[in-house]
Design an enzyme around this catalytic site. Sequence first.
Site, short mmCIF file in Angstrom:
data_model
loop_
_atom_site.label_atom_id
_atom_site.label_comp_id
_atom_site.label_asym_id
_atom_site.label_seq_id
_atom_site.Cartn_x
_atom_site.Cartn_y
_atom_site.Cartn_z
N VAL A 250 -0.03 5.53 0.78
CA VAL A 250 -1.44 5.79 0.42
C VAL A 250 -2.31 6.21 1.62
CG1 VAL A 250 -1.42 4.30 -1.62
CG2 VAL A 250 -2.07 3.33 0.60
N GLY B 24 5.15 -5.24 -3.33
CA GLY B 24 5.12 -6.38 -2.40
C GLY B 24 5.05 -7.69 -3.17
N THR C 252 -1.02 -17.51 0.45
CA THR C 252 -0.53 -17.60 -0.92
C THR C 252 1.00 -17.61 -0.87
OG1 THR C 252 -2.47 -16.39 -1.67
CG2 THR C 252 -0.61 -16.43 -3.18
N TYR D 14 -4.48 -6.26 12.24
CA TYR D 14 -4.62 -6.59 10.81
C TYR D 14 -6.06 -7.00 10.53
CZ TYR D 14 -3.48 -8.91 6.33
OH TYR D 14 -3.42 -9.29 5.01
N LYS E 77 -3.64 2.06 9.97
CA LYS E 77 -3.83 3.27 9.16
C LYS E 77 -3.98 2.94 7.67
CE LYS E 77 -1.48 7.13 10.46
NZ LYS E 77 -0.28 7.88 10.93
N ASN F 250 5.07 2.42 -0.55
CA ASN F 250 5.96 3.22 0.31
C ASN F 250 7.21 2.43 0.72
OD1 ASN F 250 5.00 1.45 2.20
ND2 ASN F 250 4.43 2.99 3.70
N TYR G 73 -2.94 11.48 -5.33
CA TYR G 73 -3.20 12.19 -6.58
C TYR G 73 -2.57 11.41 -7.73
CZ TYR G 73 -3.10 15.57 -10.32
OH TYR G 73 -3.27 16.17 -11.53
N THR H 187 7.22 -2.60 3.57
CA THR H 187 7.50 -4.05 3.50
C THR H 187 7.69 -4.51 2.05
OG1 THR H 187 5.13 -4.57 3.51
CG2 THR H 187 6.25 -4.57 5.64
#
Length: 316
Positions: free
Chosen positions: A58, A11, A176, A146, A92, A33, A63, A36
């Site tokens: 995640v 990201g 930011t 969020y 999630k 993943n 692992y 985004t």
Amino acid sequence: MERTLITGGAGFLGSHLCDYFVLKGHQVICMDNLLTGNMENISHLIGHERFSFIKYDVVEFIYVQGHLDNILHFASPASPNDYLNFPIHTLKVGSLGTHKALGLAKEKKARFLLASTSEVYGDPLVHPQKEEYAGNVDPVNPRGVYDEAKRFAEAITMAYHRSHQVDTRIARIFNTYGPKMRLNDGRALPTFMVQALKGDDLTVFGDGSQTRSFCYISDMVEGIYSLLYSGEHLPINLGNPDEISISDFAQEIIALAGSKSRITYKPLPSHDPKVRQPDITQAKTLLGWNPKVSRKDGLRKTVEYFKKKIPEALNR
Ligand code: UDP
């Protein structure tokens, strides 16, 4: 050599952290993943001997082979458009994903840093926001996904610290900006930059009197690094306190881009915070950190990135 896992490493913030930690001599494992995040942000690091990328969500059991010294947990949709488009995934990753990342930190005896947010203060009734302010959040408004995910993430991080002695940090990150922001992520800065450079009207929401305080990416990365190596377990605000109204911000970007664009006004999204400015006394005194890049200089660097990216995006 320290080994550092960065979740959400593809990201905007995560990819700058990958660069910084590689530069500091760490072995960096970037996990994302790509919901985004974007491989383009880290493509220059692929093949570097101290960098590896794992495409992974995640939210599932994580692992990682071998030891880890640090886990920087940055995985999450972070722009209002993104978390409104992916509300369940946002909840999630903030809850289940933070639980998994903390479990890994416990197992590896690694330092853990949570990317939290100024959104934990919601639509604040205290201004500027100090860390002790508990916020004003409505859990059932669409934006609440969020805010509440990050509030839960802070709570479980403190619980792992208190109950399992995990060596945790919590960064409350305020707005930011800088290169590598997604052109179409819907946030004010990339939206205004693209509109100004294309000569389109800038879409200011509400009457534009709402305020934000924008921190340049290099300052933020240094703040995160200082926090990681501090002994501070309670949340610390990181951001640039230089506050501006959104309509003045739009005018600044029009002037900077040398654009003839005008401003059009659109409805204010629900629960859009009216003011936002970090009180960074704690970061200054406890971390010795202070943002150095003025908005003028930061925006000048950022506009160069957008000038380069817009033609590429149009040609695709
Ligand atoms: N905003 C705007 N026009 C846009 C996008 C955002 O006026 O095209 C406003 C938004 O309503 C908010 C501020 O700009 O008041 C900053 O929004 P952003 O999405 O960058 O992030 P936020 O600080 O709200 O998380």
